[in-house]
Write a protein that holds these residues in place. Structure first.
Motif, short mmCIF file in Angstrom:
data_model
loop_
_atom_site.label_atom_id
_atom_site.label_comp_id
_atom_site.label_asym_id
_atom_site.label_seq_id
_atom_site.Cartn_x
_atom_site.Cartn_y
_atom_site.Cartn_z
N GLN A 24 0.84 -1.20 0.00
CA GLN A 24 0.00 0.00 0.00
C GLN A 24 0.88 1.25 0.00
OE1 GLN A 24 -0.40 2.55 2.38
NE2 GLN A 24 -2.07 3.54 1.27
N GLN A 25 1.91 1.25 0.84
CA GLN A 25 2.79 2.40 0.93
C GLN A 25 3.52 2.65 -0.40
OE1 GLN A 25 3.70 4.59 3.97
NE2 GLN A 25 1.56 4.05 3.73
N ALA A 26 3.95 1.60 -1.06
CA ALA A 26 4.63 1.76 -2.35
C ALA A 26 3.68 2.39 -3.37
CB ALA A 26 5.13 0.41 -2.85
N GLY A 27 2.43 1.92 -3.39
CA GLY A 27 1.45 2.50 -4.30
C GLY A 27 1.19 3.96 -3.98
N GLU A 28 1.03 4.26 -2.71
CA GLU A 28 0.76 5.64 -2.28
C GLU A 28 1.91 6.56 -2.70
OE1 GLU A 28 0.43 8.06 1.92
OE2 GLU A 28 -0.36 6.02 1.87
N LYS A 29 3.14 6.14 -2.44
CA LYS A 29 4.31 6.97 -2.80
C LYS A 29 4.41 7.16 -4.31
CE LYS A 29 5.74 6.99 1.50
NZ LYS A 29 4.74 7.50 2.37
N ALA A 30 4.15 6.11 -5.07
CA ALA A 30 4.23 6.21 -6.53
C ALA A 30 3.18 7.17 -7.08
CB ALA A 30 4.08 4.83 -7.17
N LEU A 31 1.96 7.07 -6.58
CA LEU A 31 0.90 7.96 -7.04
C LEU A 31 1.19 9.41 -6.68
CD1 LEU A 31 -2.14 5.70 -6.12
CD2 LEU A 31 -1.29 6.20 -8.43
N LYS A 32 1.67 9.63 -5.47
CA LYS A 32 2.00 10.99 -5.04
C LYS A 32 3.17 11.55 -5.84
CE LYS A 32 -0.05 10.77 -0.45
NZ LYS A 32 0.17 10.79 1.01
N ALA A 33 4.13 10.71 -6.18
CA ALA A 33 5.26 11.15 -7.00
C ALA A 33 4.78 11.56 -8.39
CB ALA A 33 6.30 10.04 -7.10
N PHE A 34 3.86 10.77 -8.96
CA PHE A 34 3.30 11.11 -10.27
C PHE A 34 2.60 12.47 -10.21
CE2 PHE A 34 -0.34 11.15 -13.17
CZ PHE A 34 0.29 10.94 -14.39
N LEU A 35 1.80 12.68 -9.17
CA LEU A 35 1.09 13.94 -9.03
C LEU A 35 2.07 15.10 -8.85
CD1 LEU A 35 -1.88 12.73 -6.81
CD2 LEU A 35 -1.96 13.38 -9.24
N PRO A 74 -7.34 0.08 2.59
CA PRO A 74 -7.51 -0.12 4.04
C PRO A 74 -6.22 -0.49 4.77
CG PRO A 74 -9.23 -1.27 2.84
CD PRO A 74 -8.22 -0.79 1.83
N TYR A 75 -5.29 -1.12 4.06
CA TYR A 75 -4.07 -1.59 4.70
C TYR A 75 -3.08 -0.47 4.99
CZ TYR A 75 -5.94 -6.16 3.81
OH TYR A 75 -6.76 -7.27 3.81
N GLY A 76 -3.34 0.73 4.50
CA GLY A 76 -2.48 1.87 4.80
C GLY A 76 -2.61 2.33 6.24
#
Length: 98
Positions: A24-35, A74-76
């Motif tokens: 979850q954290q990897a996905g969150e960081k990747a999406l925020k980096a894209f933004l 939810p796992y975040g």
């Protein structure tokens, strides 16, 4: 983070709850980096669905990640904050729901 998740799953004993948190954290960081790379403000949220929706406004192909975002979101927080698993009815992957 994903390498850590793999090791957590492959270890003895495996730790799937911690592994899925890292996913979850990897996905969150990747999406925020894209933004951030597109000059968008970074919201202080752990909600991958919300982040995906924002990314879709810039690149429609992010819509392919919507289902994964729903699963991982939810796992975040679930295993990060005491009592969250019970409140959300979420349990580690591979076990019964609480």
């Amino acid at each position: 983070m994903l390498a850590s998740a793999s090791r957590l799953l492959e270890g003895t004993p495996p730790y799937p709850d911690t592994a899925v948190y890292h996913c979850q954290q990897a996905g969150e960081k990747a999406l925020k980096a894209f933004l951030a790379a597109h000059g968008r403000p970074i919201r202080r949220v752990h909600d991958l669905v919300l982040l995906i929706d924002t990314c879709v406004g810039l690149d429609a192909s992010f819509s392919q990640l919507a289902e994964a975002a729903e699963i991982l979101t939810p796992y975040g927080t679930t295993f990060r904050y005491p009592g969250a698993a019970t409140e959300l009815g979420v349990s580690p992957i591979g076990s019964e729901r609480v």
